[in-house]
Design a protein around this motif. Structure first.
Motif, PDB file in Angstrom:
ATOM      1  N   TRP A 164      40.948  38.069  42.405  1.00 57.77           N
ATOM      2  CA  TRP A 164      41.406  38.244  41.028  1.00 57.77           C
ATOM      3  C   TRP A 164      40.259  38.023  40.049  1.00 57.77           C
ATOM      4  CZ3 TRP A 164      45.444  40.937  40.323  1.00 57.77           C
ATOM      5  CH2 TRP A 164      46.512  40.881  41.211  1.00 57.77           C
ATOM      6  N   ASP A 165      39.368  37.091  40.361  1.00 61.97           N
ATOM      7  CA  ASP A 165      38.223  36.851  39.480  1.00 61.97           C
ATOM      8  C   ASP A 165      37.353  38.103  39.375  1.00 61.97           C
ATOM      9  OD1 ASP A 165      39.089  34.291  39.045  1.00 61.97           O
ATOM     10  OD2 ASP A 165      37.778  33.398  40.580  1.00 61.97           O
ATOM     11  N   ALA A 166      37.182  38.800  40.494  1.00 64.33           N
ATOM     12  CA  ALA A 166      36.399  40.032  40.475  1.00 64.33           C
ATOM     13  C   ALA A 166      37.082  41.095  39.600  1.00 64.33           C
ATOM     14  CB  ALA A 166      36.215  40.547  41.894  1.00 64.33           C
ATOM     15  N   LEU A 167      38.393  41.170  39.681  1.00 63.18           N
ATOM     16  CA  LEU A 167      39.119  42.128  38.844  1.00 63.18           C
ATOM     17  C   LEU A 167      39.020  41.758  37.365  1.00 63.18           C
ATOM     18  CD1 LEU A 167      42.299  42.784  40.997  1.00 63.18           C
ATOM     19  CD2 LEU A 167      40.450  44.386  40.495  1.00 63.18           C
ATOM     20  N   LYS A 168      39.087  40.463  37.073  1.00 64.72           N
ATOM     21  CA  LYS A 168      38.957  40.016  35.686  1.00 64.72           C
ATOM     22  C   LYS A 168      37.584  40.347  35.126  1.00 64.72           C
ATOM     23  CE  LYS A 168      42.277  36.266  35.971  1.00 64.72           C
ATOM     24  NZ  LYS A 168      42.457  34.820  36.019  1.00 64.72           N
ATOM     25  N   LEU A 170      35.795  42.929  35.966  1.00 65.11           N
ATOM     26  CA  LEU A 170      35.806  44.360  35.645  1.00 65.11           C
ATOM     27  C   LEU A 170      36.480  44.602  34.289  1.00 65.11           C
ATOM     28  CD1 LEU A 170      36.789  45.982  39.048  1.00 65.11           C
ATOM     29  CD2 LEU A 170      34.605  46.186  37.845  1.00 65.11           C
ATOM     30  N   LYS A 171      37.544  43.895  34.037  1.00 68.85           N
ATOM     31  CA  LYS A 171      38.272  44.021  32.779  1.00 68.85           C
ATOM     32  C   LYS A 171      37.404  43.589  31.594  1.00 68.85           C
ATOM     33  CE  LYS A 171      42.333  42.244  30.452  1.00 68.85           C
ATOM     34  NZ  LYS A 171      43.448  41.313  30.533  1.00 68.85           N
ATOM     35  N   ASN A 172      36.680  42.519  31.777  1.00 65.57           N
ATOM     36  CA  ASN A 172      35.840  41.988  30.699  1.00 65.57           C
ATOM     37  C   ASN A 172      34.648  42.894  30.389  1.00 65.57           C
ATOM     38  OD1 ASN A 172      37.525  39.800  30.453  1.00 65.57           O
ATOM     39  ND2 ASN A 172      36.311  38.505  31.826  1.00 65.57           N
ATOM     40  N   LYS A 173      34.167  43.673  31.372  1.00 63.23           N
ATOM     41  CA  LYS A 173      33.039  44.566  31.153  1.00 63.23           C
ATOM     42  C   LYS A 173      33.411  45.724  30.243  1.00 63.23           C
ATOM     43  CE  LYS A 173      30.529  43.574  35.373  1.00 63.23           C
ATOM     44  NZ  LYS A 173      30.052  44.098  36.647  1.00 63.23           N
TER      45      LYS A 173
END
Length: 174
Positions: A164-168, A170-173
Protein backbone atom coordinates in the motif's frame (compact mmCIF):
# COMPACT_ATOMS: atom_id res chain seq x y z
CA UNK A 1 -55.93 -4.48 2.43
CA UNK A 2 -59.31 -2.76 2.11
CA UNK A 3 -58.42 -0.32 4.88
CA UNK A 4 -55.33 0.76 2.92
CA UNK A 5 -57.74 1.94 0.20
CA UNK A 6 -58.51 4.90 2.50
CA UNK A 7 -55.08 6.19 1.51
CA UNK A 8 -55.67 6.12 -2.24
CA UNK A 9 -55.18 9.45 -3.98
CA UNK A 10 -57.45 9.45 -7.02
CA UNK A 11 -55.95 11.55 -9.82
CA UNK A 12 -58.02 10.54 -12.85
CA UNK A 13 -60.65 13.32 -12.57
CA UNK A 14 -58.27 16.04 -11.42
CA UNK A 15 -57.10 18.91 -13.58
CA UNK A 16 -53.42 19.48 -14.27
CA UNK A 17 -51.87 21.40 -11.37
CA UNK A 18 -51.52 21.16 -7.60
CA UNK A 19 -53.97 19.38 -5.32
CA UNK A 20 -53.78 18.86 -1.56
CA UNK A 21 -54.93 15.88 0.53
CA UNK A 22 -54.85 15.46 4.33
CA UNK A 23 -54.79 12.34 6.49
CA UNK A 24 -54.78 11.85 10.26
CA UNK A 25 -52.98 8.67 11.28
CA UNK A 26 -52.80 6.88 14.60
CA UNK A 27 -51.99 3.39 15.90
CA UNK A 28 -54.71 1.79 13.75
CA UNK A 29 -52.86 2.91 10.62
CA UNK A 30 -49.67 1.17 11.75
CA UNK A 31 -51.59 -1.99 12.65
CA UNK A 32 -52.40 -2.33 8.93
CA UNK A 33 -48.72 -3.13 8.39
CA UNK A 34 -47.50 -6.45 9.68
CA UNK A 35 -44.39 -5.11 11.42
CA UNK A 36 -43.39 -4.33 14.98
CA UNK A 37 -43.12 -0.63 15.78
CA UNK A 38 -40.44 1.10 17.84
CA UNK A 39 -43.01 3.61 19.06
CA UNK A 40 -46.49 3.82 20.54
CA UNK A 41 -49.36 6.32 20.59
CA UNK A 42 -48.74 8.04 17.23
CA UNK A 43 -50.66 11.24 16.57
CA UNK A 44 -49.58 12.36 13.14
CA UNK A 45 -51.02 14.70 10.52
CA UNK A 46 -50.07 13.93 6.93
CA UNK A 47 -50.20 16.44 4.10
CA UNK A 48 -49.98 15.09 0.57
CA UNK A 49 -49.38 17.60 -2.20
CA UNK A 50 -50.05 16.21 -5.67
CA UNK A 51 -48.72 18.16 -8.63
CA UNK A 52 -50.40 16.56 -11.64
CA UNK A 53 -48.69 16.90 -15.01
CA UNK A 54 -49.88 15.47 -18.32
CA UNK A 55 -47.39 12.57 -18.35
CA UNK A 56 -46.41 12.12 -14.69
CA UNK A 57 -47.35 12.93 -11.08
CA UNK A 58 -45.26 14.57 -8.35
CA UNK A 59 -46.06 13.75 -4.73
CA UNK A 60 -44.73 15.63 -1.73
CA UNK A 61 -45.61 13.91 1.54
CA UNK A 62 -45.14 15.75 4.84
CA UNK A 63 -45.66 14.16 8.25
CA UNK A 64 -45.94 16.19 11.43
CA UNK A 65 -46.93 15.00 14.90
CA UNK A 66 -45.73 13.05 17.91
CA UNK A 67 -44.97 9.48 18.93
CA UNK A 68 -44.20 7.88 22.27
CA UNK A 69 -40.69 6.38 22.49
CA UNK A 70 -38.81 4.46 25.20
CA UNK A 71 -35.54 6.05 26.27
CA UNK A 72 -32.49 3.85 25.61
CA UNK A 73 -30.83 5.06 28.82
CA UNK A 74 -33.56 5.32 31.45
CA UNK A 75 -36.19 3.01 29.91
CA UNK A 76 -38.84 5.69 30.51
CA UNK A 77 -41.46 6.71 27.96
CA UNK A 78 -41.25 10.18 26.42
CA UNK A 79 -43.02 12.08 23.66
CA UNK A 80 -40.93 12.70 20.56
CA UNK A 81 -41.88 15.12 17.77
CA UNK A 82 -42.06 13.71 14.25
CA UNK A 83 -41.46 15.92 11.24
CA UNK A 84 -40.31 14.74 7.83
CA UNK A 85 -40.92 15.28 4.14
CA UNK A 86 -40.28 13.12 1.08
CA UNK A 87 -40.84 13.67 -2.61
CA UNK A 88 -41.75 10.96 -5.11
CA UNK A 89 -42.19 11.09 -8.87
CA UNK A 90 -44.84 8.73 -10.25
CA UNK A 91 -44.72 7.89 -13.93
CA UNK A 92 -46.83 5.63 -16.08
CA UNK A 93 -45.62 2.41 -17.70
CA UNK A 94 -46.44 -1.22 -18.40
CA UNK A 95 -46.42 -2.51 -14.81
CA UNK A 96 -45.79 -1.44 -11.23
CA UNK A 97 -42.08 -0.86 -10.49
CA UNK A 98 -40.60 0.76 -7.40
CA UNK A 99 -36.98 -0.31 -7.93
CA UNK A 100 -35.77 3.29 -8.31
CA UNK A 101 -35.32 5.36 -5.17
CA UNK A 102 -37.39 8.46 -6.01
CA UNK A 103 -39.41 7.22 -9.00
CA UNK A 104 -42.32 4.79 -8.98
CA UNK A 105 -43.86 3.43 -12.17
CA UNK A 106 -47.54 2.49 -12.11
CA UNK A 107 -49.64 0.86 -14.85
CA UNK A 108 -51.03 3.31 -17.41
CA UNK A 109 -54.64 2.27 -16.71
CA UNK A 110 -54.45 3.06 -12.93
CA UNK A 111 -56.66 5.91 -11.74
CA UNK A 112 -55.40 6.24 -8.15
CA UNK A 113 -52.11 5.95 -6.27
CA UNK A 114 -51.94 4.54 -2.74
CA UNK A 115 -49.70 6.63 -0.44
CA UNK A 116 -49.97 4.40 2.66
CA UNK A 117 -46.56 2.75 2.20
CA UNK A 118 -44.91 6.14 1.60
CA UNK A 119 -46.50 7.57 4.74
CA UNK A 120 -45.33 4.55 6.71
CA UNK A 121 -41.76 4.88 5.42
CA UNK A 122 -41.78 8.63 6.04
CA UNK A 123 -42.69 8.12 9.71
CA UNK A 124 -40.24 5.23 10.12
CA UNK A 125 -37.41 7.41 8.78
CA UNK A 126 -38.30 10.07 11.35
CA UNK A 127 -37.63 7.80 14.33
CA UNK A 128 -34.11 8.42 15.68
CA UNK A 129 -31.64 5.54 16.00
CA UNK A 130 -30.73 6.64 19.54
CA UNK A 131 -33.80 7.32 21.59
CA UNK A 132 -32.71 9.60 24.42
CA UNK A 133 -35.29 11.33 26.57
CA UNK A 134 -34.92 15.08 27.06
CA UNK A 135 -35.38 14.32 30.78
CA UNK A 136 -32.13 12.31 31.09
CA UNK A 137 -30.13 13.63 34.02
CA UNK A 138 -26.44 14.49 33.96
CA UNK A 139 -25.86 11.73 36.52
CA UNK A 140 -27.32 9.13 34.14
CA UNK A 141 -25.06 10.37 31.34
CA UNK A 142 -22.02 10.30 33.66
CA UNK A 143 -22.75 6.68 34.64
CA UNK A 144 -23.19 5.76 30.99
CA UNK A 145 -19.86 7.40 30.07
CA UNK A 146 -18.11 5.63 32.95
CA UNK A 147 -19.19 2.19 31.79
CA UNK A 148 -18.93 2.77 28.03
CA UNK A 149 -16.18 0.87 26.20
CA UNK A 150 -13.07 2.92 25.59
CA UNK A 151 -11.08 2.96 22.36
CA UNK A 152 -7.70 1.34 22.61
CA UNK A 153 -4.61 2.86 21.09
CA UNK A 154 -3.58 -0.53 19.69
CA UNK A 155 -6.30 -0.32 17.06
CA UNK A 156 -4.98 3.02 15.85
CA UNK A 157 -1.34 1.91 15.73
CA UNK A 158 -1.19 -0.56 12.88
CA UNK A 159 1.84 -1.37 10.80
CA UNK A 160 1.71 -0.19 7.24
CA UNK A 161 1.76 -2.68 4.41
CA UNK A 162 4.66 -2.00 1.99
CA UNK A 163 2.41 -2.78 -0.99
CA UNK A 164 0.00 0.00 0.00
CA UNK A 165 2.90 2.36 0.70
CA UNK A 166 4.13 1.84 -2.85
CA UNK A 167 0.66 2.66 -4.20
CA UNK A 168 0.47 5.77 -2.03
CA UNK A 169 3.80 6.92 -3.45
CA UNK A 170 2.40 6.59 -6.97
CA UNK A 171 -0.58 8.70 -5.94
CA UNK A 172 1.62 11.38 -4.42
CA UNK A 173 3.76 11.65 -7.59
CA UNK A 174 0.74 12.72 -9.66
Amino acid sequence: MDKLRNYDVSFSGLKTGKHEFRFEIDKEFFQLFDTEQEFTDPKIAVGVLLDKHTTFLEFEIKVDGTVELVCDITNENFTHPIENQIGILVKFGEEYDDSEEDVITIPTNDHAFNVAQLIYENVALSIPMKKISPNVSDEDLAILEKFSPKETEEEEEHESDPRWDALKNLKNKN
